[in-house]
Scaffold this active site. Sequence first.
Site, PDB file in Angstrom:
ATOM      1  N   CYS A   1       0.847  -1.182   0.000  1.00  0.00           N
ATOM      2  CA  CYS A   1       0.000   0.000   0.000  1.00  0.00           C
ATOM      3  C   CYS A   1       0.885   1.236   0.000  1.00  0.00           C
ATOM      4  CB  CYS A   1      -0.859  -0.026   1.263  1.00  0.00           C
ATOM      5  SG  CYS A   1      -1.931   1.402   1.437  1.00  0.00           S
TER       6      CYS A   1
ATOM      7  N   HIS B   1      -9.980   1.310   2.793  1.00  0.00           N
ATOM      8  CA  HIS B   1      -9.433   2.649   3.051  1.00  0.00           C
ATOM      9  C   HIS B   1     -10.545   3.634   3.435  1.00  0.00           C
ATOM     10  CE1 HIS B   1      -5.160   2.540   2.328  1.00  0.00           C
ATOM     11  NE2 HIS B   1      -5.308   1.898   1.191  1.00  0.00           N
TER      12      HIS B   1
ATOM     13  N   HIS C   1      -9.376  -3.930  -0.924  1.00  0.00           N
ATOM     14  CA  HIS C   1      -8.280  -3.142  -0.344  1.00  0.00           C
ATOM     15  C   HIS C   1      -8.648  -1.651  -0.350  1.00  0.00           C
ATOM     16  CE1 HIS C   1      -3.796  -2.268   0.161  1.00  0.00           C
ATOM     17  NE2 HIS C   1      -4.302  -1.080  -0.112  1.00  0.00           N
ATOM     18  N   GLU C   2      -9.158  -1.173  -1.490  1.00  0.00           N
ATOM     19  CA  GLU C   2      -9.513   0.253  -1.599  1.00  0.00           C
ATOM     20  C   GLU C   2     -10.734   0.592  -0.745  1.00  0.00           C
ATOM     21  OE1 GLU C   2      -7.268   2.029  -2.755  1.00  0.00           O
ATOM     22  OE2 GLU C   2      -6.224   0.408  -3.763  1.00  0.00           O
TER      23      GLU C   2
END
Length: 193
Positions: A120, A168, A164-165
């Site tokens: 990341c 965030h 993953h995004e």
Amino acid sequence: MLQNEIPTKDWLVFDNTPEIRQSSKEVAFPLAPDNELVMKKLIDFVKYSQDPQKNSDHAIRPAVGLAAPQIGNNIKMYYIRIEDTDEETGTKKVTEHAMINPKIIGKSNQISCIEEGEGCLSVNGDKEGLVPRSFRIIVEGYDYLKQQQVTITVRSYEAIVFQHEQAHLEGKLYYDLINKKKPWAKKSNWIIL
Ligand SMILES: [Zn+2]
């Protein structure tokens, strides 16, 4: 480029700042110019990071995705760009999603992870270990590139990038999901990518 600034590492927010751990806010429509600028910066940054010529000094690590909180804006937006080569034909295929207010509305029970772990841009130095995620997900949201609301089913590596995004936007980072005692331990029914 979609906006005027050349992407730089200085745009990035790292995991030593509290903002990266905050939940992001819903984006209002019609898009305000400053919010649209955030999306343009996300797109430009990722494309720049993947372009060997522009990024020739490797100032930015190549990224397949970037979320707004990573450039200091806690709003629900991320951009994904995956470049693939068809092994049989050798043709290049690009998959892009510029998501606004995305939501994961379905997840498979099947777990999957990338064999070498994840990385990341907001995390300096890779934290090692497997990151278990759903193999297949259904995502709903507004795609800025298509200029419309979409519902898409994605699988495998693409689904991993999405999750993953998406994390965030909730202030979560990939290493939160790594088994602290046995980072490389895998279950027999996981699909290892
Ligand atoms: Zn990340």
